[in-house]
Design a protein around this motif. Structure first.
Motif, PDB file in Angstrom:
ATOM      1  N   VAL A 158      64.348  71.405  47.699  1.00 28.48           N
ATOM      2  CA  VAL A 158      65.459  70.792  47.100  1.00 28.48           C
ATOM      3  C   VAL A 158      65.247  71.847  45.668  1.00 28.48           C
ATOM      4  O   VAL A 158      66.038  71.678  44.800  1.00 28.48           O
ATOM      5  N   LEU A 159      64.304  71.314  44.970  1.00 32.49           N
ATOM      6  CA  LEU A 159      64.442  71.984  43.871  1.00 32.49           C
ATOM      7  C   LEU A 159      64.419  73.312  43.645  1.00 32.49           C
ATOM      8  O   LEU A 159      64.882  74.253  42.357  1.00 32.49           O
ATOM      9  N   GLY A 160      63.829  73.895  44.630  1.00 33.08           N
ATOM     10  CA  GLY A 160      64.019  75.633  44.731  1.00 33.08           C
ATOM     11  C   GLY A 160      65.652  75.574  45.031  1.00 33.08           C
ATOM     12  O   GLY A 160      65.998  76.475  44.381  1.00 33.08           O
ATOM     13  N   PHE A 161      66.198  74.965  45.664  1.00 28.86           N
ATOM     14  CA  PHE A 161      67.683  74.800  45.660  1.00 28.86           C
ATOM     15  C   PHE A 161      68.740  74.662  44.624  1.00 28.86           C
ATOM     16  O   PHE A 161      69.739  75.559  43.678  1.00 28.86           O
ATOM     17  N   ALA A 162      68.113  74.001  43.247  1.00 32.40           N
ATOM     18  CA  ALA A 162      68.916  73.483  41.980  1.00 32.40           C
ATOM     19  C   ALA A 162      68.478  75.329  41.576  1.00 32.40           C
ATOM     20  O   ALA A 162      69.091  75.352  40.740  1.00 32.40           O
ATOM     21  N   ALA A 163      67.147  75.334  41.413  1.00 29.97           N
ATOM     22  CA  ALA A 163      66.746  76.637  40.356  1.00 29.97           C
ATOM     23  C   ALA A 163      67.634  77.749  41.456  1.00 29.97           C
ATOM     24  O   ALA A 163      67.687  78.950  40.483  1.00 29.97           O
ATOM     25  N   ALA A 164      67.757  78.021  42.505  1.00 30.94           N
ATOM     26  CA  ALA A 164      68.349  79.202  43.215  1.00 30.94           C
ATOM     27  C   ALA A 164      70.489  78.418  41.925  1.00 30.94           C
ATOM     28  O   ALA A 164      70.367  79.938  42.010  1.00 30.94           O
ATOM     29  N   VAL A 165      70.589  77.765  42.215  1.00 33.96           N
ATOM     30  CA  VAL A 165      71.956  77.229  41.500  1.00 33.96           C
ATOM     31  C   VAL A 165      71.732  77.847  39.698  1.00 33.96           C
ATOM     32  O   VAL A 165      73.075  79.003  39.551  1.00 33.96           O
ATOM     33  N   LEU A 166      70.829  77.992  39.079  1.00 34.89           N
ATOM     34  CA  LEU A 166      70.675  77.933  38.013  1.00 34.89           C
ATOM     35  C   LEU A 166      70.740  79.799  37.624  1.00 34.89           C
ATOM     36  O   LEU A 166      70.979  80.229  37.188  1.00 34.89           O
ATOM     37  N   VAL A 167      70.111  80.459  38.648  1.00 37.97           N
ATOM     38  CA  VAL A 167      69.840  81.682  39.157  1.00 37.97           C
ATOM     39  C   VAL A 167      71.056  82.713  38.802  1.00 37.97           C
ATOM     40  O   VAL A 167      71.649  83.853  38.200  1.00 37.97           O
ATOM     41  N   ARG A 168      71.945  81.973  39.922  1.00 38.24           N
ATOM     42  CA  ARG A 168      73.329  82.442  40.351  1.00 38.24           C
ATOM     43  C   ARG A 168      74.498  82.221  38.584  1.00 38.24           C
ATOM     44  O   ARG A 168      74.514  82.921  38.735  1.00 38.24           O
TER      45      ARG A 168
END
Length: 356
Positions: free
Chosen positions: A266-276
């Protein structure tokens, strides 16, 4: 513990099934690949000769696909979300999305418990119908540590109802007199998996599809706080139900490790949103955003990989369905799924009217 390499046969079979599902989608574009993947898994699980292999030599690989590969896919799903697109919806629409997710989740959970669905089925069905289908079911299943068949049942229900939506919602939009944008908003608010949203909205044209995808991906964003809340509740439940040292007795094992409040994926998911949202636009180059250059290549590759991982995972989850076992509680689970589908469709239609 499985022997090294024991997962290879199951992964190879799941990969072949994902390719077959993609071929079905190419022949019949209205049928999402992920829907075909889970249906193939369900069919395989009902054939006695194949079922013995599913429960034997293929089991380690299928378990790996249904858990770890699904979680990687969920992380990559975050790359589809841009905070700028979400803010562009306006606070009224964002608030309506959150409200519909909460109401659908709580109502479905309550109905599932009232009908006494077994295990974690109530909370998994609630997550799947209110948030984002199979990916939400996999995420919540990871923190509730439920049985594989509970997740498979929930996936089967969202697949069934999402497939029905592809046929039903476009027909209903005609007497309702919806514009393409309104229809896209309705689809994004009410349909479950991203693939089902695309398959349903594209019938009304590009304007409907664009509105549906942005709204749907905003619903996906609620996955992170929802999983964190479920994980926190699970920790409290484990703490209350765990026996004390006196009750365990001398030499008894310590209670199992409690799930993290916010799981790593879930932290990875949130990080991917920030990367995008912030990093890829810089790579893409200026005002053109991520529509060109290296960022576009990254997003396209991530999208292909995410779809492939979900295909493997959903086939694996589908193999957990046993019609003989479902016969005891199947009608109750189906009733909860259909009621949740009707509820989110009605709530979403009311939201469209209010926002219009």
């Amino acid at each position: 513990m499985s022997a090294p390499g024991a997962w290879v046969p199951g992964i190879l079979v799941a990969g072949a099934a994902a390719l077959a599902a993609f071929a079905v989608h190419l022949v019949a574009p209205a049928v999402p690949m992920l829907t075909s993947a889970v249906v193939l898994g369900v069919v395989v699980a009902q054939i006695p000769a194949l079922r013995r292999r599913v429960d034997g030599v293929l089991k380690p690989g299928l378990a790996l696909a249904a858990r770890r590969l699904l979680r990687i896919g969920i992380v990559l799903l975050g790359l589809k979300l841009s905070l700028g697109d979400i803010v562009g919806l306006g606070w009224a629409t964002i608030g309506m999305i959150v409200l519909i997710v909460l109401l659908t989740f709580l109502a479905t959970l309550g109905l599932g418990r009232r009908l006494r669905l077994p295990g974690t089925q109530p909370i998994l069905i609630a997550a799947g119908f209110s948030i984002c289908g199979a990916s939400a079911i996999g995420a919540v299943s990871a923190v509730t540590r439920g049985k594989g068949e509970d997740a498979a049942t929930a996936v089967a229900l969202v697949t069934l109802c999402g497939t029905l939506a592809i046929a039903v919602l476009p027909v209903l939009s005609v007497p309702l007199g919806m514009s393409p944008e309104e229809f896209g908003l309705w689809v994004g608010l009410s349909v479950h998996d991203v693939g089902q949203v695309v398959a349903t909205a594209q019938i009304a044209g590009p304007a409907a599809l664009a509105a549906a995808v942005v709204v749907k991906l905003t619903r996906v964003l609620t996955l992170a706080p929802m999983v964190a809340a479920v994980s926190l509740l699970q920790r409290r439940t484990d703490r209350r139900s765990a026996p004390g040292p006196e009750e365990r007795g001398p030499g008894a094992p310590e209670p199992g490790r409690r799930p993290a409040i916010v799981p790593l994926f879930v932290l990875g998911f949130a990080a991917a949103v920030l990367v995008r949202s912030f990093l890829l636009p810089l790579v893409g180059g200026g005002a053109s955003g991520v529509g060109s250059g290296a960022a576009s290549v990254v997003l396209e590759a991530a999208d292909v990989l995410q779809t492939a991982l979900f295909g493997l995972a959903l086939f694996a989850l589908g193999t957990g369905i046993r019609f003989a076992q479902l016969a005891r509680t199947g009608w109750r689970a189906l009733a909860v799924g259909l009621a949740s589908w009707a509820l989110i469709a009605v709530l979403s239609l009311a939201a469209v009217e209010l926002l219009a």
